[in-house]
Scaffold this motif. Sequence first.
Motif, mmCIF file in Angstrom:
data_model
loop_
_atom_site.group_PDB
_atom_site.id
_atom_site.type_symbol
_atom_site.label_atom_id
_atom_site.label_comp_id
_atom_site.label_asym_id
_atom_site.label_seq_id
_atom_site.Cartn_x
_atom_site.Cartn_y
_atom_site.Cartn_z
ATOM 1 N N LEU A 18 35.765 44.287 40.013
ATOM 2 C CA LEU A 18 36.521 42.877 40.187
ATOM 3 C C LEU A 18 37.063 42.590 38.932
ATOM 4 C CD1 LEU A 18 33.631 41.139 41.420
ATOM 5 C CD2 LEU A 18 35.466 41.278 42.639
ATOM 6 N N GLY A 19 35.983 43.367 37.481
ATOM 7 C CA GLY A 19 36.915 43.140 36.199
ATOM 8 C C GLY A 19 38.075 43.916 36.095
ATOM 9 N N ASN A 21 40.374 44.460 38.686
ATOM 10 C CA ASN A 21 41.192 44.018 39.445
ATOM 11 C C ASN A 21 41.572 42.733 39.135
ATOM 12 O OD1 ASN A 21 41.980 46.037 41.257
ATOM 13 N ND2 ASN A 21 40.039 45.580 42.502
ATOM 14 N N ALA A 22 40.926 41.829 38.331
ATOM 15 C CA ALA A 22 41.391 40.265 37.405
ATOM 16 C C ALA A 22 42.553 40.180 37.197
ATOM 17 C CB ALA A 22 40.078 39.733 37.193
ATOM 18 N N GLN A 26 42.387 34.277 37.016
ATOM 19 C CA GLN A 26 41.111 34.416 37.939
ATOM 20 C C GLN A 26 40.263 33.007 37.921
ATOM 21 O OE1 GLN A 26 41.493 36.903 40.847
ATOM 22 N NE2 GLN A 26 40.310 36.354 41.384
ATOM 23 N N TYR A 28 36.231 33.216 39.640
ATOM 24 C CA TYR A 28 34.931 34.303 40.339
ATOM 25 C C TYR A 28 33.648 32.762 40.434
ATOM 26 C CZ TYR A 28 36.787 38.172 39.954
ATOM 27 O OH TYR A 28 37.745 39.670 40.094
ATOM 28 N N VAL A 45 31.572 42.232 35.825
ATOM 29 C CA VAL A 45 33.342 42.059 35.283
ATOM 30 C C VAL A 45 33.393 42.063 33.857
ATOM 31 C CG1 VAL A 45 34.773 40.035 35.583
ATOM 32 C CG2 VAL A 45 33.009 40.275 37.743
ATOM 33 N N LEU A 49 37.087 44.371 32.411
ATOM 34 C CA LEU A 49 38.076 43.386 31.752
ATOM 35 C C LEU A 49 38.201 44.477 30.013
ATOM 36 C CD1 LEU A 49 37.534 40.221 32.682
ATOM 37 C CD2 LEU A 49 39.447 41.118 32.820
ATOM 38 N N LEU A 73 37.942 36.246 29.052
ATOM 39 C CA LEU A 73 37.036 36.170 30.014
ATOM 40 C C LEU A 73 35.872 34.559 29.572
ATOM 41 C CD1 LEU A 73 34.914 36.785 32.100
ATOM 42 C CD2 LEU A 73 33.557 37.945 31.151
ATOM 43 N N VAL A 101 40.088 34.705 32.723
ATOM 44 C CA VAL A 101 39.701 34.492 33.575
ATOM 45 C C VAL A 101 37.989 33.930 33.907
ATOM 46 C CG1 VAL A 101 38.224 37.100 35.143
ATOM 47 C CG2 VAL A 101 40.169 37.050 34.339
ATOM 48 N N TYR A 118 39.736 30.105 44.785
ATOM 49 C CA TYR A 118 38.980 30.943 43.674
ATOM 50 C C TYR A 118 38.556 32.212 44.769
ATOM 51 C CZ TYR A 118 35.577 28.811 46.004
ATOM 52 O OH TYR A 118 34.163 27.799 46.810
ATOM 53 N N THR A 119 38.025 33.382 44.472
ATOM 54 C CA THR A 119 37.536 34.058 45.221
ATOM 55 C C THR A 119 35.874 33.995 44.633
ATOM 56 O OG1 THR A 119 38.914 35.877 43.862
ATOM 57 C CG2 THR A 119 36.500 36.347 44.640
#
Length: 145
Positions: A18-19, A21-22, A26, A28, A45, A49, A73, A101, A118-119
Amino acid sequence: MVIESNSKEETYNAGVQLGQNAAPGQVYCIYGDLGVGKTIISQGVAAGLGITEVVNSPTFTIVKEYDEGRLPLYHFDVYRIGDVDEMDEIGYNEIVYGDGVCLIEWANLIEEILPDTYTRIDIEKDLSKGLDYRRITIEERHDQI
């Protein structure tokens, strides 16, 4: 998307993906009971990043910022929030609608102020499949009320 994790490492690695692809902006939102692995996925995550700092749940500070990765983040833990108005005091809107993020643990407690997009990450235990088993459901959400 559903990920079946059988270890803390697998849960962490789901977070790493996830990180990696953030994108900027973004958000989450992480849902799950106490001890289900919300912080473990958050640590993943952060690693995805490129953040090497120790990442812990910011239970008493509500939000913690990590800025050494490819994107900043912002890690929220709103478990102890008394009222959503408290989120204004910490600059919630500026952070959530910024270019970093955001990870929001216990997002169910502030659903009325979540962004439209949001995810959603749901983490659930199933003890019949083992103590370390987690079912991680990841879903893109749009135009929430």
